[in-house]
Design a protein around this motif. Structure first.
Motif, mmCIF file in Angstrom:
data_model
loop_
_atom_site.group_PDB
_atom_site.id
_atom_site.type_symbol
_atom_site.label_atom_id
_atom_site.label_comp_id
_atom_site.label_asym_id
_atom_site.label_seq_id
_atom_site.Cartn_x
_atom_site.Cartn_y
_atom_site.Cartn_z
ATOM 1 N N ALA A 309 31.629 78.768 26.594
ATOM 2 C CA ALA A 309 30.660 78.813 25.316
ATOM 3 C C ALA A 309 31.553 78.137 24.161
ATOM 4 C CB ALA A 309 30.584 80.247 24.756
ATOM 5 N N SER A 310 30.560 77.200 23.287
ATOM 6 C CA SER A 310 30.936 76.583 22.408
ATOM 7 C C SER A 310 31.105 77.679 21.186
ATOM 8 C CB SER A 310 29.762 75.572 21.864
ATOM 9 O OG SER A 310 29.905 74.777 20.814
ATOM 10 N N GLN A 311 32.287 77.763 20.550
ATOM 11 C CA GLN A 311 32.466 78.481 19.500
ATOM 12 C C GLN A 311 32.049 78.129 18.251
ATOM 13 O OE1 GLN A 311 33.710 81.841 20.198
ATOM 14 N NE2 GLN A 311 33.485 81.246 22.460
ATOM 15 N N ASN A 312 31.066 78.696 17.724
ATOM 16 C CA ASN A 312 30.545 78.461 16.201
ATOM 17 C C ASN A 312 30.139 76.854 16.286
ATOM 18 O OD1 ASN A 312 31.402 80.929 15.088
ATOM 19 N ND2 ASN A 312 33.287 80.102 14.700
ATOM 20 N N GLY A 313 29.633 76.604 17.465
ATOM 21 C CA GLY A 313 28.781 75.191 17.616
ATOM 22 C C GLY A 313 30.050 74.139 17.584
ATOM 23 N N GLY A 314 31.150 74.443 17.676
ATOM 24 C CA GLY A 314 32.154 73.306 18.112
ATOM 25 C C GLY A 314 32.642 72.918 19.508
ATOM 26 N N TYR A 315 33.700 72.150 19.353
ATOM 27 C CA TYR A 315 33.964 71.676 20.571
ATOM 28 C C TYR A 315 35.107 72.861 21.217
ATOM 29 C CZ TYR A 315 36.455 68.595 23.880
ATOM 30 O OH TYR A 315 36.916 67.985 25.330
ATOM 31 N N THR A 316 34.723 73.278 22.625
ATOM 32 C CA THR A 316 35.501 74.063 23.195
ATOM 33 C C THR A 316 35.623 73.906 24.817
ATOM 34 O OG1 THR A 316 34.613 76.012 21.594
ATOM 35 C CG2 THR A 316 35.908 76.839 23.719
ATOM 36 N N THR A 317 37.072 74.112 25.291
ATOM 37 C CA THR A 317 37.199 73.717 26.525
ATOM 38 C C THR A 317 37.480 75.106 27.284
ATOM 39 O OG1 THR A 317 39.546 73.619 26.200
ATOM 40 C CG2 THR A 317 38.189 71.658 26.105
ATOM 41 N N CYS A 318 37.258 75.274 28.786
ATOM 42 C CA CYS A 318 37.543 76.181 29.440
ATOM 43 C C CYS A 318 38.222 75.807 30.675
ATOM 44 C CB CYS A 318 36.272 76.906 29.566
ATOM 45 S SG CYS A 318 35.411 77.423 28.218
ATOM 46 N N ASN A 319 39.144 76.655 31.389
ATOM 47 C CA ASN A 319 39.956 76.276 32.702
ATOM 48 C C ASN A 319 38.896 76.216 33.801
ATOM 49 O OD1 ASN A 319 42.637 76.131 31.611
ATOM 50 N ND2 ASN A 319 42.598 78.359 31.645
ATOM 51 N N TRP A 320 39.070 75.078 34.494
ATOM 52 C CA TRP A 320 38.216 75.032 35.786
ATOM 53 C C TRP A 320 39.463 74.833 36.858
ATOM 54 C CZ3 TRP A 320 34.059 76.261 38.151
ATOM 55 C CH2 TRP A 320 33.675 75.617 39.292
ATOM 56 N N PRO A 321 39.548 75.722 37.829
ATOM 57 C CA PRO A 321 40.906 75.552 38.561
ATOM 58 C C PRO A 321 40.721 74.374 39.470
ATOM 59 C CG PRO A 321 39.513 77.294 39.270
ATOM 60 C CD PRO A 321 39.108 76.812 38.143
ATOM 61 N N PRO A 322 41.932 73.725 39.738
ATOM 62 C CA PRO A 322 41.778 72.461 40.984
ATOM 63 C C PRO A 322 41.388 72.951 42.336
ATOM 64 C CG PRO A 322 43.940 72.750 39.414
ATOM 65 C CD PRO A 322 43.064 73.932 39.014
ATOM 66 N N GLY A 323 40.905 72.270 42.963
ATOM 67 C CA GLY A 323 40.767 72.535 44.329
ATOM 68 C C GLY A 323 39.193 73.039 44.394
ATOM 69 N N GLN A 324 38.411 73.154 43.163
ATOM 70 C CA GLN A 324 37.111 73.971 43.225
ATOM 71 C C GLN A 324 35.948 72.726 43.439
ATOM 72 O OE1 GLN A 324 36.360 77.104 43.917
ATOM 73 N NE2 GLN A 324 38.327 77.962 43.824
ATOM 74 N N GLY A 325 36.528 71.690 43.264
ATOM 75 C CA GLY A 325 35.545 70.551 43.472
ATOM 76 C C GLY A 325 34.898 70.118 41.836
ATOM 77 N N ARG A 326 33.804 69.319 41.661
ATOM 78 C CA ARG A 326 33.253 69.101 40.402
ATOM 79 C C ARG A 326 32.098 70.186 40.123
ATOM 80 N NH1 ARG A 326 32.898 65.599 36.572
ATOM 81 N NH2 ARG A 326 30.788 65.302 35.385
ATOM 82 N N PRO A 327 32.486 70.926 38.912
ATOM 83 C CA PRO A 327 31.566 71.953 38.907
ATOM 84 C C PRO A 327 29.913 71.619 38.280
ATOM 85 C CG PRO A 327 32.685 71.652 36.623
ATOM 86 C CD PRO A 327 33.222 70.870 37.897
ATOM 87 N N ARG A 328 29.102 72.469 38.367
ATOM 88 C CA ARG A 328 27.675 72.044 38.000
ATOM 89 C C ARG A 328 27.197 73.385 37.294
ATOM 90 N NH1 ARG A 328 23.749 74.804 41.362
ATOM 91 N NH2 ARG A 328 24.602 75.717 42.867
#
Length: 364
Positions: A309-328
């Motif tokens: 989720a974009s916190q307060n409309g700003g730039y936010t990053t979230c972990n995506w574990p290696p080996g899971q491929g590209r998310p959609r």
């Protein structure tokens, strides 16, 4: 004349010598088995006499006397039942064995503390109060494995706190608003089954559970049962107390879904709650019940998913574990559009970024 007076004087002397012994004589309690055939005053008299006889001359407490009279007239207790119960009472708990129904009796005489052993190894619960003084756990009685302790005038009968299996209940109480930790016979989390206190018990606000224990505070007093049946189809409760972050483990490995909101504040996934494999996270006042996400609720249910989720409309990053491929993008949760390359994308190989108010579930 003198001849006649001598025997009379001798008899009077013997009578005077025997007066102390006669004064010490106490009549034995005698009554028919069915005490209901006696008047109320006679019932009181014989019960008092029986108690004096068994206790070595002590007087029975008024509330105990009233209890016995009530048992005679309401529960059809017989005189032998009264005598047996007085004996158990004077012995301190159950005498040679438990009372009918597997109960034990523990009494606080003259407000003193008394410890009574139990025939079971687990905790105990109150089944019948005998004293006029109200018996309240942690205020004037408590139980630990194998014993009950009473004080402050509590006199009552107690039974096993749970049946020994996983389906029983435990009682946990916060005395004088203090924190109390109570162990449970099950290894998973717990849920509230019956509130005892006037103070409303709300998970996360004045009680919480972790595997194998319940914690209560701020006046919550309640009974608790196992939180789920051990399978994958149960529910857990997770609450953000005072807007703090709470991490709650789940008995399932997949994603979770909100099944019942408990807080006044709306629980919105990605905004104040999220789930990862094996846990639910809540914050900002969200309090709710969660279950394993159904197989028909999204395309990523059988794979790995992350809510970002974009916190307060700003730039936010979230972990995506290696080996899971590209998310959609699996499911958009925000009113703001989530468009790849504009409001979401990948930051390297192991992080998802969102911006501009995008809030969504991503998976493979």
């Amino acid at each position: 004349m003198k001849t006649l007076l001598k025997p009379l004087l001798a008899a009077l002397c013997l009578l005077a010598l025997s007066a102390p012994a006669l004064a010490q004589y106490q009549p034995r309690a005698y009554a028919p088995e069915d005490l209901r055939s006696l008047s109320y005053n006679d019932q009181v008299r014989v019960i008092r006499l029986e108690y004096r006889e068994q206790s070595g001359g002590r007087e029975i407490a008024d509330d105990q006397l009233r209890f016995y009279v009530d048992q005679v007239n309401r529960s059809n207790w017989r005189f032998s039942d009264i005598k047996r119960d007085i004996s158990k009472s004077l012995a301190g708990s159950t005498g040679p064995g438990p009372l009918p129904g597997g109960a034990i009796r523990c009494e606080s005489p003259d407000n003193r503390s008394r410890v009574c052993r139990t025939p079971w190894s687990g905790p105990s619960r109150l089944s019948r109060q005998i004293s006029d003084t109200r018996c309240e756990e942690s205020r004037n009685w408590s139980s630990q494995n194998g014993q009950v302790t009473v004080w402050g005038g509590c006199r009552a009968e107690f039974v096993e706190g749970w049946g020994g299996g996983q389906g029983g209940a435990i009682r946990c109480e916060s005395p004088d608003n203090r924190s109390r930790v109570c162990r449970t016979p099950w290894s998973g989390p717990s849920r509230l089954s019956r509130q005892i206190s006037d103070t409303r018990c709300e998970e996360g606000r004045n009680w919480s559970s972790q595997n194998g224990q319940v914690t209560v505070w701020s006046g919550c007093r309640a009974e608790f049962v196992e939180g789920w049946g051990g399978g994958q189809g149960g529910t857990i409760r997770c609450e953000s107390a005072d807007n703090r972050v709470a991490n709650c483990r789940t008995p399932w490995r997949g994603r979770s879904q909100l099944v019942r909101q408990l807080s006044d504040r709306r629980c919105v996934e990605g905004q104040n709650w999220s789930s990862n494999n094996g846990q639910v996270n809540v914050w900002a006042g969200c309090r709710g019940e969660f279950a394993r996400a159904g197989s028909g609720s999204g395309g990523g249910d059988n794979g790995y998913t992350v809510t970002c989720a974009s916190q307060n409309g700003g730039y936010t990053t979230c972990n995506w574990p290696p080996g899971q491929g590209r998310p959609r993008l699996i499911q958009q949760l925000s009113t703001q559009a989530c468009i790849e390359g504009r409001t979401w994308g990948m930051a390297g190989s192991n992080r998802i970024w969102v911006n501009g108010g995008c809030r969504a579930r991503f998976g493979n």
